[in-house]
Structure formats: C-alpha cells, structure tokens
Design an enzyme around this catalytic site. Structure first.
Site, short mmCIF file in Angstrom:
data_model
loop_
_atom_site.label_atom_id
_atom_site.label_comp_id
_atom_site.label_asym_id
_atom_site.label_seq_id
_atom_site.Cartn_x
_atom_site.Cartn_y
_atom_site.Cartn_z
N GLU A 147 0.87 -1.18 0.00
CA GLU A 147 0.00 0.00 0.00
C GLU A 147 0.90 1.22 0.00
O GLU A 147 1.69 1.44 0.92
CB GLU A 147 -0.89 -0.02 1.25
CG GLU A 147 -1.98 1.01 1.22
CD GLU A 147 -2.77 1.06 2.53
OE1 GLU A 147 -2.82 0.06 3.26
OE2 GLU A 147 -3.33 2.14 2.82
N ASP A 166 -5.21 10.09 9.21
CA ASP A 166 -3.92 9.61 9.68
C ASP A 166 -3.46 10.24 10.98
O ASP A 166 -3.69 11.40 11.24
CB ASP A 166 -2.86 9.86 8.60
CG ASP A 166 -3.02 8.91 7.43
OD1 ASP A 166 -3.02 7.69 7.68
OD2 ASP A 166 -3.19 9.37 6.29
#
Lengths: 399, 268
Positions: B62, B73
């Site tokens: 990824e 995030d």
C-alpha cells in the site's frame, strides 16, 4: 425564484457532499437525522429563542450609520450590529444552537476548532452555560498570536489543545478536531464554527446564523419600508455572510456582495480569497473552491484577519458564486485597516478586522450608489480583540 | 524466504490481486500488506523498499500518496507525508516512477490517496494512469459510499480494484453493503480513531472481524493500530491478514530495514 438547497445528498449544485472516512459517516447520518427532527420541534425552538434573547442579547440593532453615509456620499448605510452579541461576534448564534442540539442528542462532550479564538470562546461559553465538557483545537501559531483568547477559553472551563501539525493554523486545527471526533464519536459532538465541512454542517451552521438576515429583513422594512438594494458581508469560511444572505437569496432585487480577504493583493499569492483565486477540490469533507497547488496540496491562506485566514470556503458560497447570485470580491489588508480606523473615528464603533473588510467594500461601493439606495453591512464582530495587532501594525505609519 | 515462489502473472488490477492473494493463501500464510509513504526518504529509495517488501513475502504494497491534510492519519504518517511533500513528491511523480519500474516488480501495488489529489489530477486520467503504471488497486479514505459515484465507474473501466474501508462504527447494513461491493479485499478499520500504533485493540475486534469475514466474498484485512507481529498474528486469526502502516513507516525512517523484514516474516 425558489431556492431549496442543499439537496438530499448535501450538495449545492456540484459543491458540498460528505467526503469523510467511513468511521464518521454513521455520526454524520445520526446528526442529519437528529437535526431534521429537532430543528422544527417547538420545545427546541423555544429554548433556543430564550437563550438567544436573554443570554446572547438578541435581537441585535440595525443601526443607520449616518455619519459614515454622509462621509462617503451615495446610499444610506446600515450596520447589522452582530458585534453587540455576547462574546462579541455572530459566532455564538451557531455555538448555542449546536450545543443545544448536542444536548438533545445525548452528547456530553464538545469538540471545536478555532482560528483567532472567536468561535472557540463562543463555544467554550455555551459549554459553560450548558454544562458540557469542551475541548478546543487551535493551531500552535494561533495559540501564540491569540494568547488572551486562549486564557479566556481556559477561564470558561475549556481545554485548549495546541496543534503543531501542518502549518499550525486554522486548517490544521480543523483536521485535528476531525481526528478527535473520529476517535470520540460515541459521546462527542463536533461544533464546527463555519458553513464548511461535510454535510449537514454547512446547512446547520447556516440555519443557526440565518437569524441575522431574518432580523435584518424585518428591521430594514420597519425603518425604511423597503428591502435593501445592497448587502455586504465578509467571507472567510462564510458563516456570517451565509446567515445574512440566506433570507435574501430569493429577493433578487437585493444585490449581495461577499468580501474575501485579499491580503497583500491577489497577484502576490498572499491572500485568502478562495473564490477569487481558488480551484474546485475537496477539503475537510466538502467539495468547494480551495487555494491549492496544481498537484492538489492545500496552500496556506494569508490575511491580516485571522478569522478570514482559511484556504477553503463554504460550499454554498462556491455555488452562489457560480450562479452569480452573489458577487464576490476581495479587500486587501491595507484597505481593511483603513476602514477599521474610519468606522472607529466617524461612528465610534471599532469593528473586527473581519468586518472591516465588509466596511471597506462599502466605502468603495457607496460611490456607485444613489442617495435612495440602502446598503446593509454585516458588522459581524467587534474589534477589541484586534486593537493590539492594529496598534503594532500602525506604529510608525501615519494615520 | 518466499522469494521466487509467487506466480508471475500478466494480470492487472483486481485479477492480479486475487491471483497473488490466492497463491499466498495456498501456502497457508497470512496476508500481510505494508503501508509506506511514497517519497518519504526521497523517491530514489522507493523502488528499493518495494523490492525489499516484495522479497519479504508481502501480499501487496500500500503506497501512500502524500497529502497536506490527511484527516484519517495519526502523527507518524502525517509527518512522513510532510517529509515527502517537502521532497517534492506528487501523485504525478509517483505514477511516473511506478510506470517506469513496472517490469521490476510483480507484487500488487495499491495506492492509498485522499480524494483531492485525484480529483485535481482528473478522475478518468487517474484511473487510466494507474492502469498504465501497474497500480492494481486504490484506497481513498475520504470517499465513503455516499460519494463513490464520482470515481467508481472510472476505476471499473480500467480494472482497478476499489478497496472499501469498513469501520467498527458502521451499521450492520453498511458493513454488509461494503463487504459486498469491495474489490480485491475489504479493509477493516480496527480502531475507532486514526492510523498509528496502539498497545491494544478493543476486545470486540475479534467478533467484528469474524462477522465481516462471514459477510465478505473478498478477503478481509485488519488495519490501523497494528504494530507488532503478535498483534498481526492475533488479528490474522480472525480474518485473512493485516495492514501495517505507521510502524513500518517509522522503521524505514530510522533506517531499520532489517527489522521491517523480520516483522513481516514473523507475521506471515
């Protein structure tokens, strides 16, 4: 013309929507459903109206600024005195509405973002009033620049969390508030401070701010027997402007002007004039005009006014710009500073630097108007918070 | 070491992910997907890191496209993204590098990108460029079901797997729907929060992953908060494998490439 936006997908034309992680979708859907049920509930409206009147001090006056009108020549200028609200700006209209909504939804904790601190102070205030636990995210740079507002929020019982990610300003505070909400979504409501973010926030914030325009409409008819010919409001995220404009959108005889922060001038790239110089994209959960690089990285905005210093703008403003219903323009830092001093001198009203942008636009526009024109300027906040900054800025410069 | 055991396939996109995953599962191993930020440490090291990860036996890689405002995030990946942006890394430059070095890898590549860079690039152009560059799948954390009409068709036209994220807060109906439409695999967000290492997962996570596994036709991988091989093996016991991001980003940043390899090998 009938205006009925957002649509069921939370869109204003192609703008708006809800571009958020799946983790937040259930909370947004819950909020949308709860808001749909609660907003028309008579008990809720009664409670909201009670606090708006007895606690916030509404309605705010619509004051005819005769000295300013005379000074400028042209139409009659009226100031909608949102600066006279408790906590000194329009922000509390929304904070109060959302905090009451959160309580009805059974949420015990509130998270908010703030730039200059006005929305943070307003939210900390209503949380103190309603017994809600309040956490405010604020960019590290803003914490330093607005130490007094940090102290105010703490005095009101809120926890202020400095954000040093990214550029350490408002946009990063929104990111961090969203991250906090993602993590505490079960018991926490996010009181977003402007008509930005994912649906239903732009709608909820507009609806809690539309009282500005509704009062203005009633007051101007009482005082002049007519609707205004021109209405001017400053636009950062755009909540005071949306609140003022919304009740007039269908009244097409009234021209609407949104004033963005031109900073050092559009050509310099140092500004916050998203609608003048932005491109469509997605930030903070909504599709709207943004200041961004050609690779889609969000740029930092620049303005003397911390409250306008945001690289995005409410999606409904993007739509109203595209349809041409509202005319958007920019005022530079210098022009705003001049208007700040002018209004102080001729009317004895020190405007917030944000509102000074709207006043500066009125100064320009007045020349093009006729004596029977009616110009309403939304004076969204008071300038006490800005006097130190303005003092520093003007030191050594001739007044 | 599993080097060389994986089938070389000419397939692309969804089919490539399926074939590659099947091969690993046939060996009785867990699926392990590392997340790295493209261009953290410079684009020069990216190809080497991909090679190291491929050799370690990962199921796919990824690749995070750096974005200025990554709301899903935590601090580790935010910082890595800022480093990459400062290195001048863009979606365009990562796509170009992936196209250039396509022949040097066989492992599936999955882009994890926020929507804005893709929207600004042009959705149709992005999907076509992914196909040319040998990017097999995409994960877009800020495009929920409600907005995916904007991009799903373009990805389909270019056979790119559109990997959906599901959350512990998702209602049962949403879980079912996401499990049904996800392509390649289903990304099960296993914490209530952002990416980043966690000491422990909620005790309900096992039940959550097992129920997703029952609903899903595609493999289910658990991600967010996984930072050691014990967690990886435990979570993998409830589903098909894990995605590890922040820990690997940190290890690479600290130059501990050997530890990355060890973490992966112990997790399989």
């Amino acid at each position: 013309m009938t205006y009925n936006l957002p649509d069921e997908r939370g869109r204003y034309g192609k703008y708006g929507g809800r571009f958020v992680p799946e983790l937040l979708m259930p909370a947004l859907l819950e909020l949308e459903e709860a808001y749909g049920k609660i907003k028309d509930d008579p008990g809720f409206q009664e409670e909201l109206q009670y606090y708006l009147k007895q606690y916030v001090g509404r309605e705010t006056p619509l004051y005819e600024a005769k000295n300013l009108s005379e000074h400028l020549g042209g139409g009659r200028i009226f100031l909608k005195r949102e600066d006279l609200n408790h906590t000194g700006a329009h922000k509390i209209n929304n904070s109060l509405g959302q905090a009451l909504l959160a309580k009805r939804m059974g949420k015990k904790k509130i998270v908010a973002e703030t730039g200059a601190g006005q929305h943070g102070v307003a939210t900390a205030t209503v949380c103190a009033l309603l017994g809600l636990e309040c956490t405010v995210f604020m960019g590290k740079l803003d914490v330093e620049r607005q130490a007094l507002n940090v102290f105010r929020m703490e005095l009101l019982g809120a926890k202020v969390e400095p954000v040093d990610q990214g550029s350490g300003t408002l946009k990063d505070a929104v990111n961090e508030a969203l991250r906090h909400w993602v993590t505490h979504v079960e018991d926490t409501h996010y009181i977003l401070g402007s008509v930005v973010g994912p649906h239903p926030f732009p709608q909820i914030v507009r609806d809690f701010q539309k009282i500005i325009g509704e009062e203005t409409k009633r007051q101007i008819i009482e005082q002049t027997g007519k609707l205004p010919t021109h209405i001017i409001a400053a636009v950062g995220g755009g909540s005071n402007a949306m609140g003022m404009f919304y009740p007039f959108i269908e009244a097409t005889e009234t021209k609407l002007y949104g004033v963005e922060a031109g900073g050092l001038g559009i050509a310099t790239g140092k500004h916050a004039a998203t609608l003048m110089d932005g491109r469509t994209g997605v930030l903070h959960g909504t599709m709207t005009k943004l200041l961004q690089t050609e690779d889609g990285q969000i740029k930092e905005a620049f303005s003397i006014s911390a409250g306008l210093d945001y690289p995005g703008v409410g999606p409904e403003h993007s739509y109203l710009a595209e349809t041409g219903r509202v005319t958007y323009d920019a005022i530079t830092d210098d022009e705003a500073l001049e208007a700040f001093q002018l209004l102080s001198r001729v009317e004895g009203i020190i405007p917030a630097l944000e509102s000074a942008h709207a006043v500066a636009y009125a100064v320009k526009l007045a020349k093009e108007t006729k004596p029977d024109d009616i110009i309403v300027v939304n004076l969204s906040g008071r300038g006490d918070k800005d006097v130190n900054q303005v003092k520093d800025r003007l030191r050594g410069e001739p007044m | 070491m599993t080097n060389g055991k994986n089938v070389v396939t000419n397939e692309h996109g969804i089919k490539k992910i399926e074939a590659y995953f099947d091969n690993i599962k046939k060996r009785g191993q867990n699926l392990f997907i590392p997340y790295i930020v493209a261009g953290d440490g410079g684009l020069d090291v990216l190809v080497d890191r991909i090679k190291l990860l491929e050799k370690s036996g990962v199921a796919a890689i990824e690749l995070g496209i750096p974005f200025s405002d990554p709301v899903a995030d935590g601090p580790t990946i935010q910082r890595a993204g800022m480093r990459a942006i400062r290195n001048g890394v863009t979606l365009k430059s990562v796509l170009a590098l992936m196209e250039e070095t396509k022949a040097e890898r066989n492992v599936p590549i999955i882009f994890m990108t926020y929507f804005n860079p893709v929207f600004v690039y042009g959705i149709e152009d992005f999907a076509a460029a992914c196909q040319r560059a040998g990017v097999d799948g995409v994960i877009i954390p800020d495009v929920p079901m409600e907005e995916e009409f904007m991009i799903a068709d373009a990805l389909k036209r270019h056979h790119i797997a559109f990997i959906r994220l599901v959350a512990m807060t998702s209602t049962k109906e949403r879980k079912k729907k996401l499990a049904e439409i996800s392509e390649g695999f289903l990304y099960a967000v296993s914490v209530t929060g952002t990416t980043g290492a966690r000491a422990n997962h909620d005790e309900k996570v096992g039940e959550y992953l097992r129920s997703l596994k029952q609903m899903s036709k595609v493999p289910v991988l658990a991600g967010f908060g996984v930072s050691n091989h014990a967690q990886a093996r435990r979570l993998s016991s409830f589903c098909d494998g894990v995605i590890v991001g922040s820990k690997i980003v940190d290890l690479f940043h600290e130059g501990k490439d050997d530890e990355v390899r060890r973490l992966i090998e112990q997790s399989l």
